[in-house]
Design an enzyme around this catalytic site. Sequence first.
Site, short mmCIF file in Angstrom:
data_model
loop_
_atom_site.label_atom_id
_atom_site.label_comp_id
_atom_site.label_asym_id
_atom_site.label_seq_id
_atom_site.Cartn_x
_atom_site.Cartn_y
_atom_site.Cartn_z
N GLY A 171 0.69 -103.30 107.33
CA GLY A 171 2.14 -103.39 107.57
C GLY A 171 2.57 -104.65 108.30
CB SER A 210 -0.32 -106.95 103.96
OG SER A 210 0.20 -106.51 105.20
C1 PEP Z 1 -1.62 -98.44 104.64
O1 PEP Z 1 -0.75 -97.85 105.25
O2 PEP Z 1 -2.64 -97.84 104.32
C2 PEP Z 1 -1.41 -99.84 104.31
C3 PEP Z 1 -2.42 -100.52 103.84
O3 PEP Z 1 -0.14 -100.35 104.55
P1 PEP Z 1 0.42 -101.76 104.04
O4 PEP Z 1 0.02 -101.92 102.59
O5 PEP Z 1 1.89 -101.67 104.22
O6 PEP Z 1 -0.21 -102.81 104.89
#
Ligand code: PEP
Length: 248
Positions: A171, A210
Site C-alpha cells: 500500500g 504494490s
Molecule cells: C496486500 O494487501 O496484500 C497488498 C499487497 O496491498 P497492495 O497491493 O495495495 O500493496
Amino acid sequence: MRRSLVVGNWKMNGSRSANRELLKQLLSAESSGSDVAVCPPAIYLSEVAEQLGGSSIGWGVQNLSEADSGAYTGEISAAMVADLGCKFAIVGHSERRTLYAETDSLVASKALQASAAGVVPIVCVGETFEQRNAEQTLQVVGRQLRALLEHEQFGELGEWVVAYEPVWAIGTGLTATPAQAQAVHAFIRGELAAVSQSLADKVRILYGGSVKAANAVELFAETDIDGGLVGGASLDGSEFIAICRAAG
Ligand code: PEP
C-alpha cells in the site's frame, strides 16, 4: 509446472453496488490463463459467491478464526468459510500481524484450520523496512515460514500457498524490484525444498506489495514468482484484469 495465481485482497473496501460492478467487469474478461480469486470483506461473501458461482473466478476470506466454533464473538470459522464455497483464506497478512498482534504460531494454527476444512491457506510472510535495512529479511521470512513447516501438524496440511509481501511495499507504492523479490522467493523455495523437493515444486509463491499492471509482467517473469496477492490495484477492474493477464 505450477499454474499462476492472482488473488485480489479487497481489505475493508467495497459496497454491495461497487462489488457488483467490479465483479461484472472481471467476469466479462474471464479466462486470463491464470487462476484468479478475490477476497472481499466477509460480510459480502454470500453475494460475491452468488455472482461468481459457475465462473472460473474463485473467492476467499482475508482472515479466519483459529478456533472451531463457539464463544468467539466477531470471528468466522473455517467451517463457515468452507460452507460459503471459499477456495482460499489469507492468513498472517502483515496488517493482521501488526494491527491485531497475530503471532507466527497463531498464523500457523489458522493455516491448519483452513486446510482441515478444505480451504487453501495463503500464508503471508514478509519483513519490515527496518528489518530489510538491518539485513534481516531472510531471517524474518525464514522464521515466519518455519512456524508452519515445523508445526507438529504440518503433515496434515493439504494444498497451501505462500505470499511474500515485504511490509514496506504494501500500500505504499514502493515495489520490490523483480530481483529483490526473486531473491526472497528463491530462499522460500529453498526452505520448502529442505522439507521435500515435491513440496518446493508444487507450492505456489505469490508476490504482494504494490503490484500493478505496470510492474506485473516483470515481476511475474521471475522463475520463483507464481503470481500475485494484490491489494489496492484489485479494486480497479481494468488494472486487476491486466495483472491477471500478465500472470497468465
Ligand atoms: C496486500 O494487501 O496484500 C497488498 C499487497 O496491498 P497492495 O497491493 O495495495 O500493496
